[in-house]
Design a protein around this motif. Structure first.
Motif, PDB file in Angstrom:
ATOM      1  N   ARG A   1      55.549  76.099 -33.833  1.00  0.00           N
ATOM      2  CA  ARG A   1      54.927  74.831 -33.494  1.00  0.00           C
ATOM      3  C   ARG A   1      53.468  74.843 -33.959  1.00  0.00           C
ATOM      4  NH1 ARG A   1      56.717  72.390 -27.822  1.00  0.00           N
ATOM      5  NH2 ARG A   1      56.286  70.535 -29.103  1.00  0.00           N
ATOM      6  N   PRO A   2      52.804  73.700 -34.024  1.00  0.00           N
ATOM      7  CA  PRO A   2      51.419  73.674 -34.527  1.00  0.00           C
ATOM      8  C   PRO A   2      50.487  74.543 -33.684  1.00  0.00           C
ATOM      9  CG  PRO A   2      52.340  71.450 -34.464  1.00  0.00           C
ATOM     10  CD  PRO A   2      53.328  72.333 -33.758  1.00  0.00           C
TER      11      PRO A   2
ATOM     12  N   ARG B   1      48.328  59.837 -29.938  1.00  0.00           N
ATOM     13  CA  ARG B   1      49.751  60.087 -29.679  1.00  0.00           C
ATOM     14  C   ARG B   1      49.882  60.793 -28.337  1.00  0.00           C
ATOM     15  NH1 ARG B   1      52.613  63.350 -32.157  1.00  0.00           N
ATOM     16  NH2 ARG B   1      51.061  64.680 -33.165  1.00  0.00           N
ATOM     17  N   LYS B   2      50.573  60.126 -27.417  1.00  0.00           N
ATOM     18  CA  LYS B   2      50.728  60.704 -26.086  1.00  0.00           C
ATOM     19  C   LYS B   2      51.491  62.025 -26.113  1.00  0.00           C
ATOM     20  CE  LYS B   2      50.450  56.384 -23.470  1.00  0.00           C
ATOM     21  NZ  LYS B   2      51.126  55.492 -22.489  1.00  0.00           N
ATOM     22  N   ASN B   3      52.330  62.182 -27.129  1.00  0.00           N
ATOM     23  CA  ASN B   3      53.123  63.411 -27.213  1.00  0.00           C
ATOM     24  C   ASN B   3      52.470  64.452 -28.123  1.00  0.00           C
ATOM     25  OD1 ASN B   3      53.491  62.009 -29.575  1.00  0.00           O
ATOM     26  ND2 ASN B   3      55.676  62.510 -29.775  1.00  0.00           N
ATOM     27  N   ALA B   4      51.174  64.284 -28.410  1.00  0.00           N
ATOM     28  CA  ALA B   4      50.470  65.257 -29.255  1.00  0.00           C
ATOM     29  C   ALA B   4      50.570  66.641 -28.612  1.00  0.00           C
ATOM     30  CB  ALA B   4      49.015  64.845 -29.432  1.00  0.00           C
ATOM     31  N   TYR B   5      50.969  67.615 -29.404  1.00  0.00           N
ATOM     32  CA  TYR B   5      51.227  68.956 -28.891  1.00  0.00           C
ATOM     33  C   TYR B   5      49.923  69.751 -28.771  1.00  0.00           C
ATOM     34  CZ  TYR B   5      52.834  73.799 -28.746  1.00  0.00           C
ATOM     35  OH  TYR B   5      53.035  75.113 -28.403  1.00  0.00           O
ATOM     36  N   LEU B   6      49.696  70.334 -27.617  1.00  0.00           N
ATOM     37  CA  LEU B   6      48.548  71.205 -27.399  1.00  0.00           C
ATOM     38  C   LEU B   6      49.052  72.634 -27.260  1.00  0.00           C
ATOM     39  CD1 LEU B   6      45.565  71.763 -26.861  1.00  0.00           C
ATOM     40  CD2 LEU B   6      45.979  71.253 -24.451  1.00  0.00           C
ATOM     41  N   ASP B   7      48.579  73.487 -28.138  1.00  0.00           N
ATOM     42  CA  ASP B   7      48.972  74.899 -28.135  1.00  0.00           C
ATOM     43  C   ASP B   7      48.245  75.615 -26.992  1.00  0.00           C
ATOM     44  OD1 ASP B   7      49.723  77.470 -28.720  1.00  0.00           O
ATOM     45  OD2 ASP B   7      48.415  77.663 -30.482  1.00  0.00           O
ATOM     46  N   LEU B   8      48.859  75.585 -25.817  1.00  0.00           N
ATOM     47  CA  LEU B   8      48.221  76.171 -24.634  1.00  0.00           C
ATOM     48  C   LEU B   8      48.069  77.681 -24.761  1.00  0.00           C
ATOM     49  CD1 LEU B   8      49.871  74.131 -21.730  1.00  0.00           C
ATOM     50  CD2 LEU B   8      47.506  74.006 -22.541  1.00  0.00           C
ATOM     51  N   THR B   9      49.078  78.333 -25.344  1.00  0.00           N
ATOM     52  CA  THR B   9      48.966  79.780 -25.540  1.00  0.00           C
ATOM     53  C   THR B   9      47.768  80.101 -26.423  1.00  0.00           C
ATOM     54  OG1 THR B   9      51.371  80.052 -25.337  1.00  0.00           O
ATOM     55  CG2 THR B   9      50.140  81.837 -26.398  1.00  0.00           C
TER      56      THR B   9
ATOM     57  N   ALA C   1      42.201  66.836 -29.441  1.00  0.00           N
ATOM     58  CA  ALA C   1      41.608  65.659 -28.799  1.00  0.00           C
ATOM     59  C   ALA C   1      41.656  64.449 -29.722  1.00  0.00           C
ATOM     60  CB  ALA C   1      40.163  65.953 -28.387  1.00  0.00           C
ATOM     61  N   MET C   2      41.400  64.651 -31.020  1.00  0.00           N
ATOM     62  CA  MET C   2      41.479  63.544 -31.976  1.00  0.00           C
ATOM     63  C   MET C   2      42.903  63.023 -32.095  1.00  0.00           C
ATOM     64  SD  MET C   2      38.925  64.621 -35.077  1.00  0.00           S
ATOM     65  CE  MET C   2      39.331  66.363 -35.081  1.00  0.00           C
ATOM     66  N   GLU C   3      43.853  63.939 -32.137  1.00  0.00           N
ATOM     67  CA  GLU C   3      45.247  63.533 -32.293  1.00  0.00           C
ATOM     68  C   GLU C   3      45.762  62.842 -31.036  1.00  0.00           C
ATOM     69  OE1 GLU C   3      49.546  65.504 -33.631  1.00  0.00           O
ATOM     70  OE2 GLU C   3      47.781  66.761 -33.351  1.00  0.00           O
ATOM     71  N   ARG C   4      45.337  63.314 -29.890  1.00  0.00           N
ATOM     72  CA  ARG C   4      45.849  62.766 -28.632  1.00  0.00           C
ATOM     73  C   ARG C   4      45.218  61.420 -28.294  1.00  0.00           C
ATOM     74  NH1 ARG C   4      46.971  60.265 -25.059  1.00  0.00           N
ATOM     75  NH2 ARG C   4      47.740  60.804 -22.970  1.00  0.00           N
ATOM     76  N   PHE C   5      43.919  61.275 -28.506  1.00  0.00           N
ATOM     77  CA  PHE C   5      43.221  60.063 -28.062  1.00  0.00           C
ATOM     78  C   PHE C   5      42.721  59.190 -29.211  1.00  0.00           C
ATOM     79  CE2 PHE C   5      42.504  63.391 -24.836  1.00  0.00           C
ATOM     80  CZ  PHE C   5      43.131  62.797 -23.758  1.00  0.00           C
ATOM     81  N   GLY C   6      42.791  59.680 -30.439  1.00  0.00           N
ATOM     82  CA  GLY C   6      42.203  58.970 -31.562  1.00  0.00           C
ATOM     83  C   GLY C   6      40.762  59.413 -31.751  1.00  0.00           C
ATOM     84  N   ALA C   7      40.296  59.413 -33.006  1.00  0.00           N
ATOM     85  CA  ALA C   7      38.965  59.940 -33.307  1.00  0.00           C
ATOM     86  C   ALA C   7      37.865  59.149 -32.605  1.00  0.00           C
ATOM     87  CB  ALA C   7      38.737  59.949 -34.816  1.00  0.00           C
ATOM     88  N   LYS C   8      37.991  57.822 -32.586  1.00  0.00           N
ATOM     89  CA  LYS C   8      36.933  57.005 -31.998  1.00  0.00           C
ATOM     90  C   LYS C   8      36.806  57.269 -30.504  1.00  0.00           C
ATOM     91  CE  LYS C   8      35.325  52.222 -31.533  1.00  0.00           C
ATOM     92  NZ  LYS C   8      35.538  50.816 -31.957  1.00  0.00           N
ATOM     93  N   ALA C   9      37.909  57.255 -29.795  1.00  0.00           N
ATOM     94  CA  ALA C   9      37.866  57.477 -28.347  1.00  0.00           C
ATOM     95  C   ALA C   9      37.385  58.889 -28.023  1.00  0.00           C
ATOM     96  CB  ALA C   9      39.240  57.230 -27.743  1.00  0.00           C
TER      97      ALA C   9
END
Length: 451
Positions: free
Chosen positions: A236-237, A175-183, A52-60
């Motif tokens: 991947r991360p 980052r809109k392309n921040a990777y989320l490890d769904l597995t 969530a921090m990587e995708r939207f930024g810590a403040k948001a």
């Protein structure tokens, strides 16, 4: 702010369980799920804090989580039945699972890896106030106000937090392309929920030999094992970087945070029971009698952080564990008329030791980590504390139930013996923490150049 909200969302609710059940015409066992549901949702949300921090930024991410917590609090205060309250408490838990890891990430990154003891002291302040204020505030609300104020009290705190975040946090770009490890998400979050649920049922059924305990614990451990395998093999991360456990200080700190969670939450369950079930105290009186433990934590908060920055964590953690053992020892001999001043001084010593240990471990966990590893470390340490706390509460509930059953024919003296024996177990669980503490650095750690 995050832990203060968790206090208001969790600690005060513990005192208000009977009032919730009565106010919504439900049973105490159903009302208990206002706490269990919160913890389950919190455990499931912690792993996605880093993404969530990587995708939207810590403040948001922080402001969104805080707004969600406030919305959950308002809805909980307006709940029309117990089912609705449990759902809204789960909403609070989802937000609570994000708040602390995000805050820890922001502060550790801002420190540049330096003065981590002071950073940990700042992070711990609201949580330190919990043992002092939580039971007292909860007791006052239950005695003089409607149970709905248990949740309304969160709203002004959240508003202040949102204003401070808007003014003080630097706007970050996600980052809109921040990777989320769904597995990893579909493995780890259900694993944590199943484990916490299983430990909760241990306390209810006073043992591990029940299907409602064995099945979720087995499933949770199996899912956790599969997640670890996945995290170590994926290119991947991963949702939480398990390679962090190759760092000796991080691994030792995380294990110790788990053990300290066992010791703290076990005692937090046992101490109020001692005063209420054995000494006949009201919830408010018990809260006031337990306040010295929080005061002790407050006394060592700043000094422990500074001492960590100067001499390293191992000697101070060992000293803190010794204080916890000394502070618990009096309760292994306590009876129905033990002097309250003696017990209060013991709680002061125990709180001082626990405050030092927790702050030092939080600081040590981040030593030498790279900037991109900090969100993973925040999530992993939070998970360790949460699962440790659930395990500690479950084990303690099982022990005291077994002891009370074994001494049920002994009257008041038998109950006193049961509590003495249970406190001996709490002391032993605290002493076990010495073993992983020996793996902590003896001297002050240096920040990694990339931190």
């Amino acid at each position: 702010m995050a832990q203060r909200l968790e206090l208001a969302g969790g600690g005060i609710v513990n005192v208000a369980i009977d009032a919730l059940a009565h106010g919504l015409h439900s049973s105490v066992s159903a009302a208990q799920w206002t706490i269990n549901g919160y913890l389950l949702a919190l455990g499931m949300a912690v792993p996605i804090a880093g993404w969530a921090m990587e995708r939207f930024g810590a403040k948001a991410a922080w402001q969104s989580a805080l707004a969600l917590f406030m919305a959950g609090s308002i809805l909980a205060s307006l709940a029309w039945n117990m089912d609705a309250l449990i759902i809204f408490r789960a909403l609070q838990g989802l937000a609570g699972g994000l708040l602390y890891p995000i805050l820890a990430n922001v502060l550790v990154r801002a420190s540049g890896g330096r003065n981590l003891g002071r950073v940990a002291a700042a992070l711990s302040l609201p949580g330190v106030l919990g043992p002092i204020l939580g039971p007292v505030i909860g007791g006052v609300i239950v005695a003089d106000l409607s149970w709905r104020w248990v949740f309304w009290i969160n709203v002004p705190i959240a508003v202040v937090g949102l204003v401070l975040a808007w003014r003080g946090l630097e706007p970050g770009t996600g980052r809109k392309n921040a990777y989320l490890d769904l597995t990893g998400l579909f493995l780890l979050s259900p694993a944590l929920a199943a484990i916490i649920f299983g430990f909760t049922e241990v306390g209810i059924h006073a043992g591990f030999d029940h299907l409602v305990v064995v099945v979720p614990l087995t499933a949770g451990v199996a899912l956790l094992a599969v997640f670890v395998f996945h995290a170590l093999r994926t290119s991947r991360p991963a949702l939480v970087d398990m390679r962090l456990f190759k760092v000796r200080t991080f691994a030792a700190s995380t294990v110790l945070l788990f053990v300290s969670g066992v010791a703290l939450y076990g005692a937090l369950l046992l101490l109020p029971l001692y005063y209420q079930a054995l000494r006949g105290k009201t919830a408010l009186d018990a809260g006031l009698l337990l306040a010295p433990q929080g005061l002790g934590m407050l006394l060592t908060r700043t000094k422990a952080g500074k001492l960590t920055d100067r001499v390293g964590s191992r000697p101070v953690v060992l000293g803190g564990l010794l204080l916890m053992v000394i502070g618990t020892a009096a309760y292994t001999q306590a009876g129905t008329h033990t002097n309250d001043i003696l017990l209060g001084l013991s709680l002061l010593v125990r709180g001082a030791g626990f405050g030092a240990v927790t702050i030092l471990l939080m600081a040590t966990a981040y030593i030498g980590l790279r900037r991109e590893q900090i969100p993973h470390a925040s999530a992993a340490t939070r998970i360790a504390q949460q699962v440790g706390g659930s395990f500690g509460a479950a084990i303690t509930a099982m022990i005291i139930q077994a002891e009370l059953t074994a001494h049920r024919t002994g009257g008041l003296a038998g109950r006193a013996t049961a509590f003495d024996n249970a406190f001996w177990w709490t002391l032993a669980l605290t002493a076990i923490a010495v073993i992983p503490a020996l793996a902590l650095p003896r001297h002050r750690g240096k920040p990694d150049a990339t931190t």
